[in-house]
Design an enzyme around this catalytic site. Sequence first.
Site, short mmCIF file in Angstrom:
data_model
loop_
_atom_site.label_atom_id
_atom_site.label_comp_id
_atom_site.label_asym_id
_atom_site.label_seq_id
_atom_site.Cartn_x
_atom_site.Cartn_y
_atom_site.Cartn_z
N SER A 143 -17.81 -36.15 -10.80
CA SER A 143 -17.69 -35.01 -11.70
C SER A 143 -16.37 -35.12 -12.44
O SER A 143 -15.39 -35.67 -11.92
CB SER A 143 -17.71 -33.71 -10.90
OG SER A 143 -17.34 -32.61 -11.71
N TYR A 159 -14.25 -28.55 -4.08
CA TYR A 159 -15.17 -29.42 -4.84
C TYR A 159 -14.39 -30.48 -5.62
O TYR A 159 -14.72 -31.67 -5.57
CB TYR A 159 -16.03 -28.57 -5.79
CG TYR A 159 -17.07 -29.36 -6.54
CD1 TYR A 159 -18.25 -29.76 -5.91
CD2 TYR A 159 -16.87 -29.71 -7.87
CE1 TYR A 159 -19.21 -30.49 -6.60
CE2 TYR A 159 -17.83 -30.44 -8.56
CZ TYR A 159 -18.99 -30.82 -7.92
OH TYR A 159 -19.94 -31.55 -8.60
#
Length: 237
Positions: A143, A159
Site C-alpha cells: 500500500s 496498518y
Amino acid sequence: MRVFITGANRGLGLELTRQYLERGDHVFAASRHPDAATELQQLHQQYSDRLVLVPLDVTDAASIAAAVKTVSDNTDALDVLINNAGVYPHAGSGDAHQRLGQLTHDDAIETMQVNAIGPLLVSQALLPLLRAGRKGRIISISSGQGSLTWKATGDPYHYSASKAALNMYMRSLAAEIGHMGLISVIVDPGWMRTDMGGDHATQEPADSARGIIRLAEQLHAEENGSFVTWQGQPVPW
C-alpha cells in the site's frame, strides 16, 4: 500458468482469482474459510477443473504446511504467488483504534502477523514449488500507506507499519531469490472499493487486478525488489 493467491475470498483476491480463471490459468485460491466463501464456491462450480480452494490462515504454521501439501498434491510447480491476504483492524467502523491514545497491543500484533510476517512465511514455504515453475514470481500486495516518504499522518499506525515491514521483508527476499532466477516485487494496488477500502475509494478491484496480472506477466530480472503501483510506476520507499 499456475497461480497461488491468498485472501482469495473477497475484494482484490477474488477478482484476481476470477480473471486468472477467465484467462485459462490454474488457480489455488486460499482463504481462511473456503466453505463460507460464497463467490469462491460459485467460481469453483464453474471452473472445477482449474480451481482448487485451499484453507489457509497465514498466521498459523500448521495451516501453511497443510496448504503447501494441498498444492503439492495437485501440481509439481507454481509460476506466480500473490500475497494478497491482509487486515485493517476496524476498517470502516469510524472508530479510533489506529489513532494515538487508542492503540492496543492486540491490534498491532494481529496486523503485523497477517500483513507482514504471514506473507514472508507463505513465500518461504512455497519457494520449492516456485523454483520448479517458469520464471517464478512473488507479487506482494502492499500500500502507499507503507511508504515512509509519503507518510504524513498518524492514523493508521498499525496498518502503515505492517505494510512498511512487508516491504522490507519482500525486499530482503528479493535479494536472495534473485540468485535463484525468481522475482519478488511489491505492489500498491491503489485505493479500491472493497470491504477494506470502503465506498469512497476511487477505483474498482477489477482494474487493479487487470494491471497486476499484466505486471506479473511482464516482469524482468532488473525489476526484482521494486515497489511499484498496479500500473508499474515506482513508489517511493
